[in-house]
Design a protein around this motif. Structure first.
Motif, PDB file in Angstrom:
ATOM      1  N   THR A   9       8.140   5.608   4.522  1.00 39.74           N
ATOM      2  CA  THR A   9       7.850   4.761   5.687  1.00 39.74           C
ATOM      3  C   THR A   9       6.339   4.602   5.810  1.00 39.74           C
ATOM      4  N   LEU A  10       5.906   3.402   6.163  1.00 37.55           N
ATOM      5  CA  LEU A  10       4.508   3.155   6.482  1.00 37.55           C
ATOM      6  C   LEU A  10       4.406   2.898   7.982  1.00 37.55           C
ATOM      7  N   TYR A  49      10.076   0.035   1.311  1.00 39.89           N
ATOM      8  CA  TYR A  49       9.646   0.945   2.372  1.00 39.89           C
ATOM      9  C   TYR A  49      10.087   0.416   3.730  1.00 39.89           C
ATOM     10  N   ASP A  50      10.205   1.337   4.688  1.00 38.50           N
ATOM     11  CA  ASP A  50      10.403   0.962   6.081  1.00 38.50           C
ATOM     12  C   ASP A  50       9.040   0.859   6.759  1.00 38.50           C
ATOM     13  N   LEU A  51       8.993   0.114   7.868  1.00 34.98           N
ATOM     14  CA  LEU A  51       7.740  -0.041   8.603  1.00 34.98           C
ATOM     15  C   LEU A  51       7.923   0.421  10.038  1.00 34.98           C
ATOM     16  N   LEU A  52       7.097   1.390  10.435  1.00 33.94           N
ATOM     17  CA  LEU A  52       7.077   1.874  11.809  1.00 33.94           C
ATOM     18  C   LEU A  52       5.921   1.181  12.519  1.00 33.94           C
ATOM     19  N   GLU A  56       1.082  11.615   9.058  1.00 26.31           N
ATOM     20  CA  GLU A  56       1.573  12.118   7.778  1.00 26.31           C
ATOM     21  C   GLU A  56       2.090  13.554   7.872  1.00 26.31           C
ATOM     22  N   ASP A  57       1.356  14.430   8.582  1.00 25.38           N
ATOM     23  CA  ASP A  57       1.789  15.822   8.657  1.00 25.38           C
ATOM     24  C   ASP A  57       3.105  15.969   9.418  1.00 25.38           C
ATOM     25  N   SER A  58       3.379  15.033  10.322  1.00 27.60           N
ATOM     26  CA  SER A  58       4.636  15.084  11.060  1.00 27.60           C
ATOM     27  C   SER A  58       5.744  14.376  10.291  1.00 27.60           C
ATOM     28  N   ASN A  59       5.397  13.881   9.092  1.00 33.61           N
ATOM     29  CA  ASN A  59       6.360  13.180   8.233  1.00 33.61           C
ATOM     30  C   ASN A  59       6.918  11.904   8.866  1.00 33.61           C
ATOM     31  N   LYS A  60       6.194  11.350   9.820  1.00 35.63           N
ATOM     32  CA  LYS A  60       6.616  10.060  10.367  1.00 35.63           C
ATOM     33  C   LYS A  60       6.374   8.947   9.362  1.00 35.63           C
ATOM     34  N   LEU A  76       1.517  -9.356  11.207  1.00 38.20           N
ATOM     35  CA  LEU A  76       2.654  -8.449  11.394  1.00 38.20           C
ATOM     36  C   LEU A  76       3.837  -8.905  10.552  1.00 38.20           C
ATOM     37  N   GLY A  77       4.109 -10.207  10.569  1.00 34.89           N
ATOM     38  CA  GLY A  77       5.216 -10.733   9.767  1.00 34.89           C
ATOM     39  C   GLY A  77       5.003 -10.524   8.282  1.00 34.89           C
ATOM     40  N   SER A  78       3.788 -10.801   7.806  1.00 37.25           N
ATOM     41  CA  SER A  78       3.523 -10.685   6.364  1.00 37.25           C
ATOM     42  C   SER A  78       3.546  -9.226   5.905  1.00 37.25           C
TER      43      SER A  78
END
Length: 345
Positions: A64-65, A100-103, A118-122, A88-90
């Motif tokens: 996830t990014l 990948y998923d996008l948060l 990153e450390d929380s693995n989000k 945001l769309g692009s």
């Protein structure tokens, strides 16, 4: 028994920051080869051992990014600059194409958006979009670097070469906008937009404008530069200040379309016709630019390519591959506010 060596000890010996040590020990391409080898040699000499538990935690991939967007003052409830809606769309499409998923997270400038995703693995990495005043948030970028966070910024190249940036060639955009205005016969061009280090993208557009004026042998009138942030209201106020100054001008180059649209409204209310009396050029080519009255001549940023480059570069950084800042070329879109619509730009 001697104390166990730490990354702080290595940083002291190498004369670098602790974050640089961490990146060098991970063979990050953001640290040049000579410095990497020096740090790795010191680590070996001190018998430094990487904490495997922490290392394993860092290498867990969420696939996830995270896209962090800063809230902007707007005329509606979106609190997003219209230009960033296109980005945001692009970015969303480019992320999906990479599997990948996008948060997406909306932030305020005062919030602790530099918290470690990153450390929380989000997320495996962060994209920063629309963070306004570079001086105000520079210390947060340093915090991200200290945490060894993988991140990329959409915007002007940072003076800290460890920060990865992808942006539009604002200097080129400012130059070609002004060249077009000069070709249309304008000579006293006012610039509406901040031209300080607080807004390096606007500053680059202004410097490109000045270069075009100088190349044409036309004097740049520094008094014709009026500060404005990227809102219609700010453009409206800057244009009124310009009119009240009684300075001679025949055209306006606005650092964004929103500023340009606000300026056109101010001109009309003061009985000034666009483009008959004053030519106006904007920057961004947001969707409303073509529906403005008159339709706005502007500089187009390639948001599709931008989204692809942002995601591609961040994934390369995550994988430890060589990656460098990039500038994306701009293009001129000629409409009725300056020049004849249908001309080639």
């Amino acid at each position: 028994m001697p104390a166990k060596a730490t990354s702080i000890d290595i940083a002291y010996r190498a004369g670098v920051s602790q974050s640089t040590v961490s990146r060098a020990l991970r063979n990050s391409p953001l640290v040049n080869l000579e410095t990497r080898q020096k740090i790795q040699a010191i680590a070996k000499e001190l018998n430094y051992k990487v904490d495997k538990n922490a290392s394993n935690l860092r290498t867990q991939n969420s696939h996830t990014l995270a896209l962090l967007i800063c809230e902007d003052p707007t005329n509606d409830d979106s609190m997003i600059n219209p230009f960033f809606l296109s980005m945001l769309g692009s970015i969303t499409r480019a992320t999906a194409q990479q599997g990948y998923d996008l948060l997406v997270s909306f932030q305020q400038l005062s919030s602790d958006w530099h918290a470690d995703y990153e450390d929380s693995n989000k997320a495996d990495g962060i994209i920063l979009l629309g963070y306004g005043d570079y001086v105000d948030y520079a210390h947060k970028l340093e915090k991200l670097l200290e945490q060894n966070t993988h991140f990329v910024i959409w915007g002007a190249e940072d003076t800290n070469k460890s920060v990865l940036t992808i942006g539009c060639d604002n200097h080129q955009g400012g130059r070609i906008a002004t060249e077009h205005m000069l070709d249309c016969g304008f000579r006293n061009v006012a610039f509406l937009g901040d031209s300080s280090s607080h807004s390096p993208e606007f500053m680059a557009r202004y410097l490109g404008h000045c270069e075009a004026m100088n190349n044409a042998g036309v004097a740049t009138h520094t008094k014709l530069q009026f500060d404005a942030i990227s809102t219609e209201e700010s453009g409206f106020e800057a244009a009124n200040a310009l009119l009240d100054s009684k300075l001679e001008f025949d055209s306006i180059f606005a650092a964004s379309d929103l500023i340009a649209i606000g300026a056109i409204r101010a001109l009309k209310l003061r009985g000034v016709s666009v483009p008959e009396d004053i030519g106006v050029v904007g920057y961004d080519d947001i969707p409303v630019a073509s529906f403005a009255n008159p339709a706005l001549t502007t500089i187009k940023q390639n948001t599709k390519l931008a989204g692809e480059k942002i995601v591609e570069s961040l994934l390369m950084l995550i994988r430890g591959q060589e990656v460098s800042p990039q500038l994306i070329p701009t293009s001129l879109v000629i409409r009725q506010s300056c020049g004849a619509e249908g001309q080639q730009g």
